[in-house]
Enzyme design. Structure first.
Site, PDB file in Angstrom:
ATOM      1  N   ARG A  69       3.620   9.946  16.045  1.00  0.00           N
ATOM      2  CA  ARG A  69       4.659   8.907  16.068  1.00  0.00           C
ATOM      3  C   ARG A  69       5.905   9.405  15.335  1.00  0.00           C
ATOM      4  NH1 ARG A  69       1.308   3.868  13.934  1.00  0.00           N
ATOM      5  NH2 ARG A  69       0.178   5.548  12.917  1.00  0.00           N
ATOM      6  N   LYS A 128       7.977  -1.821  -1.887  1.00  0.00           N
ATOM      7  CA  LYS A 128       7.468  -0.944  -0.825  1.00  0.00           C
ATOM      8  C   LYS A 128       8.617  -0.287  -0.045  1.00  0.00           C
ATOM      9  CE  LYS A 128       4.890   0.896   2.281  1.00  0.00           C
ATOM     10  NZ  LYS A 128       3.895   1.906   2.117  1.00  0.00           N
ATOM     11  N   CYS A 175       6.002   5.460   9.215  1.00  0.00           N
ATOM     12  CA  CYS A 175       6.417   4.654   8.054  1.00  0.00           C
ATOM     13  C   CYS A 175       7.851   4.893   7.603  1.00  0.00           C
ATOM     14  CB  CYS A 175       5.465   4.903   6.896  1.00  0.00           C
ATOM     15  SG  CYS A 175       3.771   4.517   7.336  1.00  0.00           S
ATOM     16  N   GLU A 188       0.843  -1.193   0.000  1.00  0.00           N
ATOM     17  CA  GLU A 188       0.000   0.000   0.000  1.00  0.00           C
ATOM     18  C   GLU A 188       0.884   1.250   0.000  1.00  0.00           C
ATOM     19  OE1 GLU A 188      -3.414   0.496  -0.064  1.00  0.00           O
ATOM     20  OE2 GLU A 188      -2.623   2.537  -0.210  1.00  0.00           O
ATOM     21  N   PHE A 189       0.460   2.279  -0.733  1.00  0.00           N
ATOM     22  CA  PHE A 189       1.286   3.495  -0.822  1.00  0.00           C
ATOM     23  C   PHE A 189       0.567   4.748  -0.325  1.00  0.00           C
ATOM     24  CE2 PHE A 189       2.764   0.482  -4.031  1.00  0.00           C
ATOM     25  CZ  PHE A 189       4.107   0.376  -3.677  1.00  0.00           C
ATOM     26  N   ASN A 245       9.625   3.828   0.007  1.00  0.00           N
ATOM     27  CA  ASN A 245       9.723   4.690   1.197  1.00  0.00           C
ATOM     28  C   ASN A 245      11.158   5.133   1.453  1.00  0.00           C
ATOM     29  OD1 ASN A 245       7.062   4.970   1.780  1.00  0.00           O
ATOM     30  ND2 ASN A 245       7.033   3.618   3.555  1.00  0.00           N
ATOM     31  N   GLY A 262       9.195  12.370   9.845  1.00  0.00           N
ATOM     32  CA  GLY A 262       8.759  11.564  10.991  1.00  0.00           C
ATOM     33  C   GLY A 262       7.667  10.616  10.529  1.00  0.00           C
TER      34      GLY A 262
HETATM   35  C1  UGA Z   1       4.663   7.599   3.701  1.00  0.00           C
HETATM   36  C2  UGA Z   1       4.695   7.484   2.166  1.00  0.00           C
HETATM   37  O1  UGA Z   1       4.712   8.805   1.604  1.00  0.00           O
HETATM   38  C3  UGA Z   1       3.484   6.707   1.656  1.00  0.00           C
HETATM   39  O2  UGA Z   1       3.565   6.545   0.249  1.00  0.00           O
HETATM   40  C4  UGA Z   1       3.457   5.341   2.333  1.00  0.00           C
HETATM   41  O3  UGA Z   1       2.338   4.567   1.918  1.00  0.00           O
HETATM   42  C5  UGA Z   1       3.413   5.545   3.831  1.00  0.00           C
HETATM   43  O4  UGA Z   1       4.570   6.286   4.258  1.00  0.00           O
HETATM   44  C6  UGA Z   1       3.414   4.182   4.463  1.00  0.00           C
HETATM   45  O5  UGA Z   1       4.377   3.424   4.274  1.00  0.00           O
HETATM   46  O6  UGA Z   1       2.414   3.791   5.079  1.00  0.00           O
HETATM   47  P1  UGA Z   1       3.353   9.158   5.434  1.00  0.00           P
HETATM   48  O7  UGA Z   1       4.245   8.566   6.480  1.00  0.00           O
HETATM   49  O8  UGA Z   1       1.892   9.218   5.683  1.00  0.00           O
HETATM   50  O9  UGA Z   1       3.531   8.370   4.041  1.00  0.00           O
HETATM   51  O10 UGA Z   1       3.810  10.661   5.202  1.00  0.00           O
HETATM   52  P2  UGA Z   1       4.677  11.443   4.113  1.00  0.00           P
HETATM   53  O11 UGA Z   1       3.796  12.334   3.340  1.00  0.00           O
HETATM   54  O12 UGA Z   1       5.557  10.516   3.377  1.00  0.00           O
HETATM   55  O13 UGA Z   1       5.577  12.357   5.068  1.00  0.00           O
HETATM   56  C7  UGA Z   1       6.550  11.780   5.925  1.00  0.00           C
HETATM   57  C8  UGA Z   1       7.375  12.846   6.595  1.00  0.00           C
HETATM   58  O14 UGA Z   1       8.232  13.500   5.663  1.00  0.00           O
HETATM   59  C9  UGA Z   1       6.591  13.958   7.271  1.00  0.00           C
HETATM   60  O15 UGA Z   1       7.186  14.238   8.522  1.00  0.00           O
HETATM   61  C10 UGA Z   1       6.738  15.144   6.325  1.00  0.00           C
HETATM   62  O16 UGA Z   1       6.627  16.389   6.966  1.00  0.00           O
HETATM   63  C11 UGA Z   1       8.131  14.910   5.791  1.00  0.00           C
HETATM   64  N1  UGA Z   1       8.369  15.527   4.462  1.00  0.00           N
HETATM   65  C12 UGA Z   1       7.678  15.094   3.381  1.00  0.00           C
HETATM   66  C13 UGA Z   1       9.325  16.526   4.338  1.00  0.00           C
HETATM   67  O17 UGA Z   1       9.981  16.935   5.320  1.00  0.00           O
HETATM   68  N2  UGA Z   1       9.546  17.069   3.101  1.00  0.00           N
HETATM   69  C14 UGA Z   1       8.876  16.655   1.993  1.00  0.00           C
HETATM   70  O18 UGA Z   1       9.146  17.196   0.901  1.00  0.00           O
HETATM   71  C15 UGA Z   1       7.916  15.648   2.150  1.00  0.00           C
END
Ligand code: UGA
Length: 448
Positions: free
Chosen positions: A342, A218, A275, A163-164, A222, A272
């Site tokens: 988290r 997957k 995932c 899942e993504f 990530n 953070g």
């Molecule tokens: C992430 C992946 O983006 C999803 O595709 C994946 O399905 C998911 O993990 C998972 O494995 O379940 P998520 O953890 O919900 O999703 O959040 P993200 O949007 O990836 O953000 C993660 C972190 O990176 C956040 O703290 C965000 O603020 C930070 N981030 C993101 C940045 O600092 N800069 C960016 O350009 C993007």
């Protein structure tokens, strides 16, 4: 194998695990007309969901839930899954104490599924959606075959389908995935592809592969996202030392190169969530187990860990003594539109500030409840931004919530000391008076 996937409205779908993935998937499927049975071993959680009390905040989730929950049966009873033609496994795979992925939830589900397959004659396709390290699907399959005394292919199907979806966009991503990856046993793979084709009217790229490759995709996905973030954070840290340099201009320019792409290039306090940190760690441990040196992955992790120290050191340098200083934190969740804390960098920063006996006051539109569970009365909480800012010695913007973007000079009038640290550069174009420092522009105060 004689799987019968009936017409969409009649197809009964089982989902095991009522977390982000399971619950979002359940409401989207129900909204599309499927009958869904959502199972979770946590009776309390299932009871609450049944009473329309959702376990976390996610945009659109409650609206979808209210519209479609009549088509979802919530239960802790695995036996109900006998009615299902397709069963999705969406249980969590946390990191264990040894840094390796903890597979106990998926193994337990494998046993439960084996038991019901042993007792009844239904022929479901089982779909493993949980994030698992290569080799796991075959292990789970072996458990199911051993317990059920049935062979995959003849009596049931089994595929891996990572899942993504992103938190904060879980419903949109479930309705509109960018790719569908299905690994494993041929007949079942085709059937699940067909199921998705019927479910999504528009064309979505599909990758059909084997179990191990699907599992690795997957982690590669990530880990690459984490790499992009650490890369731009390192560039941001370099910018902080070059008078006039601006990381957003760098990111915008390199992002136009189609070989790089513009997404996930927003510098900040570090990634953070439940995932990216977990999956990177699991891939590092897995590589080491294979005898491969995960040098790049480790550097990504180290770069990420460094960001919080960097912010902390700037606060310390600016205020000299942190003892009893009122430090105001805007944003606790690891990302906007989420109440999830988290692995949130905010939480790590607060922990460091408390150790220095700072008087920490925090605001977040959604995540205060979860944060209280960690810090209890060690910090102060408020749902009023003016209250947070009043008499503050330092304001730190950590999460890019929409409402923080609207702040301007008039909001900061009552600060005791106008020191604003903006880790997401939300206010960079507002000519903020006082000392305004932002990551990737002038955090080290070398310019402007
Ligand atoms: C992430 C992946 O983006 C999803 O595709 C994946 O399905 C998911 O993990 C998972 O494995 O379940 P998520 O953890 O919900 O999703 O959040 P993200 O949007 O990836 O953000 C993660 C972190 O990176 C956040 O703290 C965000 O603020 C930070 N981030 C993101 C940045 O600092 N800069 C960016 O350009 C993007």
């Amino acid at each position: 194998m004689n799987h019968i996937i009936t017409k969409m409205s009649k197809t009964r779908i089982g989902i095991i695990g009522a977390g982000f993935v399971g619950l979002s998937f359940a409401v989207v499927l129900a909204q599309k007309g499927f009958q869904v049975i959502l199972i979770d071993k946590d009776r309390k959680k299932i009871g609450k969901i049944d009473e329309k009390n959702l376990p976390f905040f996610e945009p659109k989730l409650s609206t979808y839930f209210l519209k479609s929950s009549k088509r979802i049966e919530f239960s802790y009873n695995f036996e109900l899954l006998k009615k299902c033609e397709i069963i999705f496994i969406t249980v969590g795979t946390p990191i264990g104490t040894n840094g390796m992925i903890d597979l106990s939830n998926v193994k337990q589900v494998g046993k439960e599924l084996g038991k019901i397959l042993l007792k009844s004659d239904f022929k479901p396709i089982l779909v493993l959606k949980s994030t698992v390290i290569p080799g796991t699907s075959r292990k789970i399959l072996k458990i199911i075959e051993d317990v059920s005394k049935k062979k995959v292919g003849k009596k049931f199907g089994f595929v891996t389908n990572p899942e993504f979806l992103r938190e904060g966009k879980a419903i949109d991503d479930t309705e509109n995935p960018h790719v569908i990856v299905i690994g494993g046993q041929n007949d079942a793979k085709e059937k699940i592809m067909q199921f998705y084709k019927n479910m999504y009217k528009k064309k979505i790229p599909v990758i059909l592969t084997n179990y191990e490759t699907a599992e690795l995709i997957k982690y590669a996905n990530n880990s690459f996202l984490a790499t992009k973030i650490s890369f731009i954070n390192q560039i941001a840290n370099i910018c902080d030392n070059i008078p006039g340099a601006n990381v957003d201009d760098v990111a915008n320019a390199i992002g136009i190169d189609p070989r790089i792409g513009g997404l996930f290039l927003k510098a900040g306090p570090g990634y953070g969530g439940s995932c990216l940190p977990k999956d990177l760690q699991a891939l590092i441990s897995y590589s080491e187990k294979l005898g491969e040196l995960p040098s790049l992955l480790k550097a990504v992790q180290k770069t990420n860990d460094h960001q919080v120290s960097k912010i902390f050191n700037v606060v310390k340098k600016q205020l000299k003594n942190l003892n009893q200083k009122k430090i105001s934190i805007l944003g606790l969740s690891f990302k906007e539109d989420s109440d999830d804390i988290r692995e949130s960098v905010s939480i790590k920063l607060i922990t460091k500030l408390i150790q220095q006996k700072s008087n920490v006051v925090v605001h977040d539109p959604m995540a205060i409840g979860n944060t209280k569970k960690i810090f209890k009365n060690k910090i102060q909480y408020s749902d009023s931004i003016p209250e947070i800012i009043n008499e503050s010695d330092c304001l730190i913007i950590m999460t890019p919530w929409e409402e923080y973007k609207r702040l301007n000079n008039s909001d900061f009038q009552k600060m005791k000391n106008k020191l604003i640290i903006d880790t997401r550069r939300l206010l960079k174009n507002k000519k903020i008076q006082g000392k305004y420092l932002s990551i990737g522009i002038n955090l080290n105060e070398n310019n402007h």
